[in-house]
Design a protein around this motif. Sequence first.
Motif, PDB file in Angstrom:
ATOM      1  N   ASP A 197      -0.097 -10.290  10.678  1.00  0.00           N
ATOM      2  CA  ASP A 197      -1.277 -10.104  10.143  1.00  0.00           C
ATOM      3  C   ASP A 197      -1.465  -9.500   8.477  1.00  0.00           C
ATOM      4  OD1 ASP A 197      -3.083  -9.683  13.196  1.00  0.00           O
ATOM      5  OD2 ASP A 197      -2.619 -11.675  12.062  1.00  0.00           O
ATOM      6  N   GLU A 198      -0.648  -8.345   8.698  1.00  0.00           N
ATOM      7  CA  GLU A 198      -0.484  -7.470   7.407  1.00  0.00           C
ATOM      8  C   GLU A 198       0.287  -8.374   6.278  1.00  0.00           C
ATOM      9  OE1 GLU A 198       1.696  -4.286   9.301  1.00  0.00           O
ATOM     10  OE2 GLU A 198      -0.250  -3.356   9.842  1.00  0.00           O
ATOM     11  N   TRP A 206       0.228  -7.613   2.548  1.00  0.00           N
ATOM     12  CA  TRP A 206       0.882  -6.290   2.404  1.00  0.00           C
ATOM     13  C   TRP A 206       2.407  -6.475   2.014  1.00  0.00           C
ATOM     14  CZ3 TRP A 206      -0.269  -1.830   6.255  1.00  0.00           C
ATOM     15  CH2 TRP A 206      -1.675  -1.835   6.387  1.00  0.00           C
ATOM     16  N   GLN A 253       5.107  -1.232   2.761  1.00  0.00           N
ATOM     17  CA  GLN A 253       3.568  -0.792   2.870  1.00  0.00           C
ATOM     18  C   GLN A 253       3.705  -1.131   4.475  1.00  0.00           C
ATOM     19  OE1 GLN A 253       1.072  -3.362   0.554  1.00  0.00           O
ATOM     20  NE2 GLN A 253       0.161  -1.715  -0.287  1.00  0.00           N
ATOM     21  N   ILE A 254       4.362  -2.205   4.878  1.00  0.00           N
ATOM     22  CA  ILE A 254       4.175  -2.576   6.440  1.00  0.00           C
ATOM     23  C   ILE A 254       5.047  -1.538   7.119  1.00  0.00           C
ATOM     24  CG2 ILE A 254       4.929  -4.019   8.048  1.00  0.00           C
ATOM     25  CD1 ILE A 254       4.121  -6.177   6.343  1.00  0.00           C
ATOM     26  N   TYR A 288       3.312   1.934   7.364  1.00  0.00           N
ATOM     27  CA  TYR A 288       2.075   1.806   8.227  1.00  0.00           C
ATOM     28  C   TYR A 288       2.826   2.269   9.714  1.00  0.00           C
ATOM     29  CZ  TYR A 288      -1.267   0.320  11.246  1.00  0.00           C
ATOM     30  OH  TYR A 288      -2.603   0.082  12.131  1.00  0.00           O
ATOM     31  N   GLN A 308       1.035  -8.033  14.591  1.00  0.00           N
ATOM     32  CA  GLN A 308       0.399  -7.164  13.593  1.00  0.00           C
ATOM     33  C   GLN A 308       1.282  -7.356  12.283  1.00  0.00           C
ATOM     34  OE1 GLN A 308      -0.879  -3.689  15.162  1.00  0.00           O
ATOM     35  NE2 GLN A 308      -1.163  -2.878  12.902  1.00  0.00           N
ATOM     36  N   ILE A 309       2.470  -7.266  12.243  1.00  0.00           N
ATOM     37  CA  ILE A 309       3.297  -7.577  11.020  1.00  0.00           C
ATOM     38  C   ILE A 309       2.733  -8.930  10.519  1.00  0.00           C
ATOM     39  CG2 ILE A 309       5.629  -8.060   9.942  1.00  0.00           C
ATOM     40  CD1 ILE A 309       6.515  -6.414  12.275  1.00  0.00           C
ATOM     41  N   SER A 327      -2.127 -10.751   4.847  1.00  0.00           N
ATOM     42  CA  SER A 327      -3.370  -9.902   4.186  1.00  0.00           C
ATOM     43  C   SER A 327      -2.778  -9.324   2.805  1.00  0.00           C
ATOM     44  CB  SER A 327      -3.915  -8.671   4.720  1.00  0.00           C
ATOM     45  OG  SER A 327      -4.082  -9.081   5.938  1.00  0.00           O
ATOM     46  N   LYS A 387      -5.879  -4.229  16.730  1.00  0.00           N
ATOM     47  CA  LYS A 387      -6.677  -5.237  17.149  1.00  0.00           C
ATOM     48  C   LYS A 387      -6.596  -5.267  18.575  1.00  0.00           C
ATOM     49  CE  LYS A 387      -4.839  -9.446  16.714  1.00  0.00           C
ATOM     50  NZ  LYS A 387      -4.327 -10.553  15.979  1.00  0.00           N
ATOM     51  N   THR A 406      -1.498  -1.608  19.212  1.00  0.00           N
ATOM     52  CA  THR A 406      -2.046  -2.023  17.817  1.00  0.00           C
ATOM     53  C   THR A 406      -3.556  -2.040  17.726  1.00  0.00           C
ATOM     54  OG1 THR A 406      -1.787  -4.250  18.897  1.00  0.00           O
ATOM     55  CG2 THR A 406      -0.205  -3.774  17.533  1.00  0.00           C
TER      56      THR A 406
END
Lengths: 194, 162, 689
Positions: free
Chosen positions: B71-72, B77, B81-82, B85, B68-69, B75, A122, A120
Amino acid sequence: MSEPVVSPPADSVAAEPSKLARLGRSVAYAIVLALLGLFAFGLVQANSGPREAGLAPDFTLTGFDGRTVTLSQLRGQVVIVNFWASWCPPCREEAAYLEQTWRKYRDRGVVFIGVDWVDTDKEARAYIEEFDITYLNGPDLATRIADAYRIRGVPETFFIDKAGALQGVHIGPLQAPDLDDKIDELLALPASAP
Amino acid sequence: MIRKLLLALVVVLLSLAAGQAASAQGNGPIQPTDDQVNAIAKKLYCPVCPNTPLDVCETKACQDWRAQIRDELASGWTEPQIIDYFVAQYGERVLAEPQRKGFTSLVWLLPVLAVALGIGVTWQVLRSWQRARAPAVSAPTDAPPLSAALLDRIERELRDLD
Amino acid sequence: MLADLGLASLFIAFLLSVYATAAGALAGARHREAWAESARNASLLTFPLLTLSVGALVYALYSLDFTLAYVADVSSQTMSPFLRVTALWGGQQGSLLFWAWLMASFVAAVLLRKWRRNRDLMPYFIATSMLTTTFFIGLVVFISNPFARLWLVPGADELTTAVFQPAQAMLYAAEDGQGLNPLLRHFGMIGHPPTTYLGFTGFVIPFSFAIAALLSGKARDEEWIRTSRSWTLVAWIFLTIGLVLGGRWAYDVLGWGGFWGWDPVENAMLMPWLTGTAFLHSVMITEKRGMLKVWSVALIILTYSLSLFGTFITRTGVIGSVHAFAKTALGPVFFAFIGLTFLGSLSLLLNNLKTLRAEHELESVLSRETAFLLQNTLFVGITFAVFWGTVFPMVSELVTGTKVTVGPPYFRAVTGPLFLALLVLMAIAPLMAWRKQSPRGLLRSLAAPLAASAVISAVWGFSHRMHPASFLALWMVSFGSSAIAFEFWKGIRARMQARGENPLKALATLLQRSHRRYGAMVIHLGVLMVAMGFVGDAYFKQETHATVSAGESVQLGGYELRFNGLRQYAGSDGRAILEASATLAQDGRLIRELRPRRDFFVAQDQPSTVPAVLSTPGEDVYVILVGWDEAAMSWATFKMYINPLINWAWAGGVIMVLGTLIAVWSFGEAEASYRLRPGLVASVVVTKE
């Protein structure tokens, strides 16, 4: 074919297999052989290790900091390609040693490239910052580079000489002075392919 | 003097309150729940561990990916989109369900063809069976009369047969 | 000492099985009785020799003889004696020996029981079955030997594993072993490999009989089917049990709330089960009416080849899976053997197509014959879909270079409708007559089940969430069960009226006298129950994932799980346990305390998630601990599932075993009643009405 042709007995169950039957038979065999070929391929794949010799597969990597590098443009220099990931504990063991060795050899025609494998954004940036890594590191999009080099896991380090040929791979974390020795060895090789 | 001080205090308090309101809005949507993350993670497979869906996998790497998912999602998303990505980052193998375009469409296509072929084969076999059928009578009413002895035996066997 | 004896007897067994194969083949080709006898003796002798080897290995595992590399690998002092014995199949080498032993025992049993009756098939039967046995014993002896020891070779910094002493090497005895992977220390693991192996190896018997029939030109007769019938059923029920136990083990131990993940190795076991079930049914019509001979032979060849393929995938890691053993040099040899076996049997079949094809007559498309043909096609269709989905990642990599994953969404979408069709067929087919079934008669038989199932599914749909596919699935399950229930009722009522028996006695007599028919119905009922478990898992499952502090609750469905606290302690076998205490309540009413755990096996560096489960007939509440506050132990992350109808799957498995026992009971003697031509009886019965 000098024997006289014997006509089939009158009470045989069926005549010669028709063209359709023969076609069907060939199709059946063809499918089976194709499947066997497929599994042979699978076996070879499963048992083959990372690439160790031959021309190093070319790639273009865009780093986390925006820089780009293309392997084929680095001819004439020794290239060390290191695959890593932030979630990989052995990678952390060698990170400091890698950066240290990079700083030692960077002005002697050696390039270090770090390929971040299935990681990832980050965590990867945090890792780079933690070990203060200055050589180029970038994410391996769609794992194309990793697939080309056939890595089995991380960390794996590939050694590429000045002519662009692979000169071996080290699986697992590198320990001093293995990397220094290998780089010295590669620097001594001529720039053109032997 | 005191009124000025009071006014200053009110202004400070008001601006603090306004600042709070502003920052609350600036934080964006509320943190997505684990269930929302898992709903997307369910559709993905761990890129590293063999055959493990992303919502189930417990390794550090998988936790990072779920983060990560999250966070997206936070934001803003959308799910497609996710997923796009993840495919761009990690390759097609991260999808649990194979795509329906390109070479991968074959995985869906062949079973459909096989079923069609199966129906065709079954139909052909049935027809060949019917074609080969003997012209002998088969309807019960056309059966030759059964002798009494035979009928007796049948009755006996029927009783024993359940 | 005992291990050396085991190794020696293993080697002798190998030589004997090679001899038996050759002698059997020669006896078949030259029709020499004496050679056949000799081949039989050699085969029979293989079994006690292998038993000796297995016994020696088991003893070494039990007594912790760490000079053997295998024992050091799978056994350890912290394991209970019982677990040590089951470690026989915990690793590659031991499980291969176990497999060879099971195969030899099946062959020996057949040779003891059937020798007198089937002389013409016997020589080639021995040749085929012993060829396979030779292969597996050969694998054990030459490539994957459990009697290999650990040696310290001077100059090397790693230990060498070898059967015979390398030059100047010293024997090395470890102080303690690695021990079985903790995930394998569960009753499912105890039962899953033996039953699965019994299933896989058992199919070598009907396969060998089929090949023997083809080779000796007797494929036209149904003798090979009659002879191998009970063995087929035995192999099949063990494979079924193996599948159920595997699912149960995954559910209990792997901690992801499900029991079937469409993992490549799971699929590799499902495929021979599918074709094996089709074979089981197909031989019924082949035996009775001489139809579908090619199908029957093709199906057993497929089943057997898929069994070999299944074990090949598991052991060589060709298709990546969570399941696979560590890779060894087995791959190429195994691959060659499977290739040769499949190609050889296929060409035998294709060369004998003329002999196998008989003239068939079909009165009407609506008949039991058609049902059999349809079921064959459906099973093969499902098998193809599963096979294609399993190998497609390899195909994609070969052709395009990109790897893809084919996961549950594909399998569910593609096999779901086919399974549905199959289950509907399963409900209707037993009600259909041979040769010709009048549509009106069929509708009459089906009227009651259709009505009952419509009512049941309407009521169910009303009171539960109704996803269209789930509604269809539930209707199908209730339709099938009511059809079976009505068949039972008709039989019981007939006996009550004809013989004046009370219902219970009528039922008992039914099960005893027509045990094959009613046993089969019980098995079908079990299948429907398992189907219910799958329906619940696919459509009604609920899950949630939440982090809570002590005193807070996780909500799901009508349930509330209140987290109380965490505690750490050491387990009896050297594992570190982190246990969460939680209280489960439903609609405000307290039910029980649940304690999901995360165990950590320090020696093997292996974590293990232990779920806490509340089981009721309607559903399971399944809780696992996925995260916790390492610093202060103040919060924990739980995953909570509600798995409706899952216990029907396990119960269904039990019912299937029960049905098989009923069907098999006294299977020798009930043949006489099947000599009567059912078609004649059916048509006479129709006339009389």
